[in-house]
Design an enzyme around this catalytic site. Sequence first.
Site, PDB file in Angstrom:
ATOM      1  N   ASP A 300      78.531  60.325  12.936  1.00  0.00           N
ATOM      2  CA  ASP A 300      78.915  59.804  11.619  1.00  0.00           C
ATOM      3  C   ASP A 300      79.031  60.927  10.596  1.00  0.00           C
ATOM      4  O   ASP A 300      78.474  62.010  10.761  1.00  0.00           O
ATOM      5  CB  ASP A 300      77.883  58.787  11.135  1.00  0.00           C
ATOM      6  CG  ASP A 300      76.507  59.402  10.924  1.00  0.00           C
ATOM      7  OD1 ASP A 300      76.080  60.182  11.797  1.00  0.00           O
ATOM      8  OD2 ASP A 300      75.860  59.124   9.897  1.00  0.00           O
ATOM      9  N   GLU A 301      79.773  60.645   9.551  1.00  0.00           N
ATOM     10  CA  GLU A 301      79.857  61.488   8.354  1.00  0.00           C
ATOM     11  C   GLU A 301      80.101  62.969   8.681  1.00  0.00           C
ATOM     12  O   GLU A 301      79.543  63.858   8.036  1.00  0.00           O
ATOM     13  CB  GLU A 301      78.584  61.329   7.507  1.00  0.00           C
ATOM     14  CG  GLU A 301      78.412  59.917   6.986  1.00  0.00           C
ATOM     15  CD  GLU A 301      77.124  59.720   6.214  1.00  0.00           C
ATOM     16  OE1 GLU A 301      77.139  58.977   5.218  1.00  0.00           O
ATOM     17  OE2 GLU A 301      76.077  60.287   6.612  1.00  0.00           O
ATOM     18  N   ALA A 302      80.954  63.224   9.668  1.00  0.00           N
ATOM     19  CA  ALA A 302      81.287  64.611  10.033  1.00  0.00           C
ATOM     20  C   ALA A 302      82.405  65.115   9.135  1.00  0.00           C
ATOM     21  O   ALA A 302      83.489  65.492   9.594  1.00  0.00           O
ATOM     22  CB  ALA A 302      81.677  64.675  11.505  1.00  0.00           C
TER      23      ALA A 302
END
Length: 488
Positions: A300-302
């Site tokens: 997530d949230e890369a």
Amino acid sequence: MTQVIPAPVSVTPDRHGGGFTITPGTAISVDRAAKGVGNFLAGVLRPSTGYRLPVVTDRRHGGGIDLSLGYVPARLGTEGHELTVDRKGVSLKARTPAGLFTGVQTLRQLLPGAVESRSKQRGPWVVPAGRIVDYPRFAYRGAMLDVSRHFFTPDEVKRYIDQITLYKINHLHLHLADDQGWRIEIESWPNLTTHGGSTEVGGGPGGFYTKAQYRDLVSYAAARNITIVPEIDMPGHTNAALASYAELNCEGVAPPLYTGIEVGFSSLCIDKEITYQFVQDVITELAELTPGPYLHLGGDEAHSTTDPDFIKFFDRVFPMVEATGKQLLGWHEYLKATPPTSAVAQYWGTTTTNDLVSEGAARGHKILMSPASKAYIDQKYDENTPLGLSWAGYTEVDDAYDWNPGTFVEGVQESSVLGVEAPLWSETLENSDHIEFMAFPRLPAIAELGWSPWSSHDWQSMRTRLAAEAPRWEAMGVDFYRSPKIDW
């Protein structure tokens, strides 16, 4: 018999009333394969009642509480059970020890809340008469604890395990690594813990689990019908690793340790071969520690990783997990890297539409539901809540209860839903009191969504049953939030 959380599939109170009274002469009779469950029940009941409550495998001994394995209807599956109570005793039947264990949680809730005390209390200890037939709606009913933003000791994790056990949670997802700290010993990369685990949000001392401590947590959870799901987030949320080993950075320079709460700024170096040696070593050691089926890869949230690099990274990493025999689990963003259809995607968005998730379900992926606006129990209850965040909105207990995991995301049928998980992120949480304040009463409400049939969903009933749990939580020492939505 109608006060149980999660609500059972079928409850038939005895119309004549009464029930079975646990006395100094009561014994717990078990099949040999169920002795562990019997010992667990005795461990709950002995301190508060002051009774011996021997666990016996010879039913000629008599008894009063009988736990037996054998034939039950197929629809009960491996975790279902039949519980029958009359004046003569308690009979609990299931196909497996796991089914007896969930039945024991029901039995606990049929007794006065004071039964949970660790010191002798005044009885009587009466189990109401009637019959309960019960089994879960979803196979996966989870809680997540973020031990990376703030570190929680093994005893604090065990305390949370004991609390969630009561509500038939069967998976505990541990978020073991993030920008703020690396919390699991990896022998081939020792700086991950000695340096990367040395701090936490706000600059505290941090900490980590040795392999022996982690194995002990896995065993402790397993004895309570809970599977540990370990997560190492990647390729983002990796500053603790990048700070520990300069060679994992594209420029070869280690960043400083991070003690803030911003997200999205870190990334493993996608084009360096050592990145994949590092990931291979971590996955190999983590799989060896994990008897359960899942390894959670985050994803997530890369924000610091381009989509092509994100896909390139996971194309290399997915086969590494498959080679260990473990099943992939990750936040729903990793679906853009087209994992094998056996992989599970955990949905954490705040909307009821998501193309990645609906298209993934159509391809055959199972979806684990954790919508942040409903299931994230680190979000504030209201504007006055002293702990938690509010980026996904305020989430009172009725908000946490008022959604249907089987229909929440458009285009995702109930048959594609593996289950429900309640994540508890720890940016603002530092101890067990903080965990409990945010988790209770919301965790039991979400647990009901995972276990109980949707036809039983009823907020008025739930708020009444939650109110009745207050004496139990007080006896357990749970520092719960007295929501104004509930008449405590």
